[in-house]
Motif scaffolding. Structure first.
Motif, mmCIF file in Angstrom:
data_model
loop_
_atom_site.group_PDB
_atom_site.id
_atom_site.type_symbol
_atom_site.label_atom_id
_atom_site.label_comp_id
_atom_site.label_asym_id
_atom_site.label_seq_id
_atom_site.Cartn_x
_atom_site.Cartn_y
_atom_site.Cartn_z
ATOM 1 N N GLU A 305 0.831 -1.205 0.000
ATOM 2 C CA GLU A 305 0.000 0.000 0.000
ATOM 3 C C GLU A 305 0.863 1.251 0.000
ATOM 4 O OE1 GLU A 305 -3.640 2.035 2.604
ATOM 5 O OE2 GLU A 305 -2.696 0.165 3.270
ATOM 6 N N GLN A 306 1.963 1.230 0.734
ATOM 7 C CA GLN A 306 2.865 2.375 0.750
ATOM 8 C C GLN A 306 3.422 2.677 -0.634
ATOM 9 O OE1 GLN A 306 5.888 1.504 3.638
ATOM 10 N NE2 GLN A 306 4.426 1.287 5.325
ATOM 11 N N TRP A 307 3.521 1.652 -1.477
ATOM 12 C CA TRP A 307 4.049 1.821 -2.824
ATOM 13 C C TRP A 307 2.939 1.927 -3.877
ATOM 14 C CZ3 TRP A 307 9.074 2.486 -4.508
ATOM 15 C CH2 TRP A 307 10.039 2.454 -3.495
ATOM 16 N N GLY A 308 1.698 2.094 -3.404
ATOM 17 C CA GLY A 308 0.610 2.383 -4.320
ATOM 18 C C GLY A 308 -0.003 1.182 -5.005
ATOM 19 N N TYR A 309 0.230 -0.031 -4.475
ATOM 20 C CA TYR A 309 -0.364 -1.226 -5.077
ATOM 21 C C TYR A 309 -1.713 -1.499 -4.417
ATOM 22 C CZ TYR A 309 4.045 -2.297 -7.414
ATOM 23 O OH TYR A 309 5.164 -2.245 -8.209
ATOM 24 N N PHE A 315 -0.104 -7.769 -7.767
ATOM 25 C CA PHE A 315 1.219 -7.368 -7.290
ATOM 26 C C PHE A 315 2.070 -8.595 -6.956
ATOM 27 C CE2 PHE A 315 3.441 -7.063 -3.150
ATOM 28 C CZ PHE A 315 4.594 -6.446 -3.600
ATOM 29 N N ALA A 316 1.502 -9.555 -6.217
ATOM 30 C CA ALA A 316 2.260 -10.743 -5.817
ATOM 31 C C ALA A 316 2.706 -11.546 -7.039
ATOM 32 C CB ALA A 316 1.414 -11.616 -4.892
ATOM 33 N N ALA A 317 1.837 -11.635 -8.048
ATOM 34 C CA ALA A 317 2.191 -12.382 -9.263
ATOM 35 C C ALA A 317 3.347 -11.712 -9.995
ATOM 36 C CB ALA A 317 0.974 -12.490 -10.171
ATOM 37 N N ARG A 318 3.292 -10.380 -10.117
ATOM 38 C CA ARG A 318 4.392 -9.661 -10.786
ATOM 39 C C ARG A 318 5.688 -9.774 -9.988
ATOM 40 N NH1 ARG A 318 1.668 -3.972 -12.900
ATOM 41 N NH2 ARG A 318 0.598 -4.858 -14.713
ATOM 42 N N ARG A 320 6.610 -12.225 -7.992
ATOM 43 C CA ARG A 320 7.165 -13.574 -8.157
ATOM 44 C C ARG A 320 7.795 -13.736 -9.536
ATOM 45 N NH1 ARG A 320 5.970 -18.789 -9.845
ATOM 46 N NH2 ARG A 320 6.739 -20.420 -8.437
ATOM 47 N N GLU A 321 7.161 -13.179 -10.557
ATOM 48 C CA GLU A 321 7.717 -13.260 -11.903
ATOM 49 C C GLU A 321 9.072 -12.564 -11.981
ATOM 50 O OE1 GLU A 321 6.498 -12.072 -16.514
ATOM 51 O OE2 GLU A 321 5.196 -11.535 -14.835
ATOM 52 N N ARG A 322 9.202 -11.448 -11.271
ATOM 53 C CA ARG A 322 10.444 -10.660 -11.315
ATOM 54 C C ARG A 322 11.548 -11.282 -10.476
ATOM 55 N NH1 ARG A 322 14.601 -8.257 -11.339
ATOM 56 N NH2 ARG A 322 14.984 -6.015 -11.468
ATOM 57 N N PHE A 323 11.223 -11.777 -9.264
ATOM 58 C CA PHE A 323 12.261 -12.200 -8.325
ATOM 59 C C PHE A 323 12.252 -13.695 -8.008
ATOM 60 C CE2 PHE A 323 11.342 -7.714 -7.136
ATOM 61 C CZ PHE A 323 12.566 -7.178 -7.517
ATOM 62 N N GLY A 324 11.290 -14.431 -8.532
ATOM 63 C CA GLY A 324 11.292 -15.867 -8.337
ATOM 64 C C GLY A 324 10.732 -16.344 -7.015
ATOM 65 N N GLU A 325 10.119 -15.461 -6.232
ATOM 66 C CA GLU A 325 9.476 -15.845 -4.974
ATOM 67 C C GLU A 325 8.361 -14.856 -4.664
ATOM 68 O OE1 GLU A 325 11.955 -15.508 -1.506
ATOM 69 O OE2 GLU A 325 12.955 -13.723 -2.255
ATOM 70 N N TYR A 326 7.420 -15.279 -3.839
ATOM 71 C CA TYR A 326 6.331 -14.393 -3.461
ATOM 72 C C TYR A 326 6.801 -13.400 -2.398
ATOM 73 C CZ TYR A 326 2.907 -17.142 -6.049
ATOM 74 O OH TYR A 326 2.206 -17.752 -7.052
ATOM 75 N N PRO A 327 6.210 -12.206 -2.363
ATOM 76 C CA PRO A 327 6.619 -11.214 -1.359
ATOM 77 C C PRO A 327 6.439 -11.707 0.065
ATOM 78 C CG PRO A 327 4.619 -10.512 -2.511
ATOM 79 C CD PRO A 327 5.177 -11.667 -3.270
ATOM 80 N N SER A 328 5.433 -12.536 0.313
ATOM 81 C CA SER A 328 5.216 -13.056 1.667
ATOM 82 C C SER A 328 6.383 -13.944 2.102
ATOM 83 C CB SER A 328 3.903 -13.843 1.726
ATOM 84 O OG SER A 328 3.882 -14.863 0.733
#
Length: 336
Positions: A305-309, A315-318, A320-328
């Protein structure tokens, strides 16, 4: 490799010095504190039961990188390198032998004068060293090389570059000559390396050599490019500074005084991407840094939310696609 055998332990006159020594210890717990600071968290297992290390660690900052001399004094196996530390390494064998796992089933052996390059922030890594090993290593922040590649090539590096693990160097190689030069500079000009422009220049030389090795061996060559015009550079700066607010392409174009069509055309020509694709990468990198540095009690939702998502699923799908893991998963490991 005779000149590198005295790296960080000899002054300019060839006299032994403790100037760069951080620790000599037979205690794994004490050693772990120092290796976390110089390298990153990782797991060390002795090659035989009940063996205590006879570790000797010297290190010095070279710009944003760290040049170190290290031996455990016993055979060891290293694993579980902490990717969220955001660093990579070049490990050069000065004495003994090492094995580096390039995949789950394939290991590369490096003997005296040979090196191994890996970005431990973007791929898994394991290594084993025999009891005689001595390493001179360069530890680098991933972000440092990512920015250097962008300046060099004019566009972001292909993600395949950072996940490639490879052996480089050799006794008569340019890498070893560069490493020897850096160590000699540390011996002759320690203050200028640590505090002055010399350290930044050495950092860039080391980084450029790593990028050239990566590009040639990984088969990911940079596209030919010409310097980007001022409006593109200004737009990139504006988007980095205002990434949390997620500006529109119209707002970015207005901020730098060009039309949306002109800005988009310039990005396609000079960056081979679009302004909004560039902004998405900046925002995802920013969220990743925030997750790594998150205070206790923070949640993925609050940081996003702080970053406007607004759409957490997208957001989580993007992410994971970028870094290979979920943000959680990243947040949980960072909290640990």
């Amino acid at each position: 490799m005779e000149s590198l055998s005295g790296a960080l332990i000899m002054d300019a006159g060839g006299v032994m010095t403790d100037r760069h020594r951080l620790i000599v210890t037979r205690d794994f717990d004490e050693l772990e504190v120092f290796t976390r600071r110089v390298y990153m968290p990782y797991h060390v297992a002795p090659g035989a039961r009940c063996l205590a290390p006879e570790a000797d660690l010297h290190a010095v900052a070279v710009g944003q990188m760290t040049l170190s001399r290290f031996s455990y004094g016993i055979p060891v196996h290293l694993s579980d390198f902490f990717q969220q530390a955001g660093v990579g390494m070049v490990l050069t064998t000065i004495r003994g032998a090492a094995r580096h796992w390039s995949s789950a089933r394939t290991a590369v052996e490096t003997g005296v004068g040979e090196s191994f390059l890996v970005d431990t922030s973007r791929t898994d890594y394991q290594a084993s060293f025999n009891e005689d090993h001595l390493q001179v290593n360069v530890t680098f922040p991933h972000d440092c090389l990512e920015r250097l590649y962008l300046r060099w090539a004019g566009h972001p590096a292909d993600a395949r570059l950072w996940t490639t693990k490879l052996a480089i160097g050799g006794r008569a190689s340019a890498w070893n000559a560069l490493l020897e030069y850096c160590c000699r500079c540390v011996a002759e000009f320690p203050r200028q390396v640590a505090e002055g422009p010399l350290g930044r220049h050495l950092e860039e030389m080391l980084g450029m050599h790593m990028l050239m090795e990566w590009s040639a061996r990984a088969g990911v060559q940079p596209h030919p490019s010409t310097p980007a015009p001022r409006q593109v550079r200004q737009a990139e700066h504006y988007m980095r500074e205002n990434a949390r607010q997620a500006p529109t392409v119209g707002e970015v174009a207005q901020a730098v005084g060009v039309s949306v069509r002109g800005l988009s055309s310039a990005f396609r020509h000079f960056r081979r991407t679009t302004p909004m694709a560039f902004l998405r990468e900046v925002r995802l990198d920013g969220v990743r840094r925030a997750l790594i540095a998150a205070p206790e009690g923070a949640t993925v939702a609050s940081i996003a939310e702080q970053w406007g998502y607004a759409n957490l699923g997208a957001f989580a799908a993007r992410f994971r696609e970028r870094f290979g893991e979920y943000p959680s998963a990243l947040l949980r490991s960072s909290m640990r």
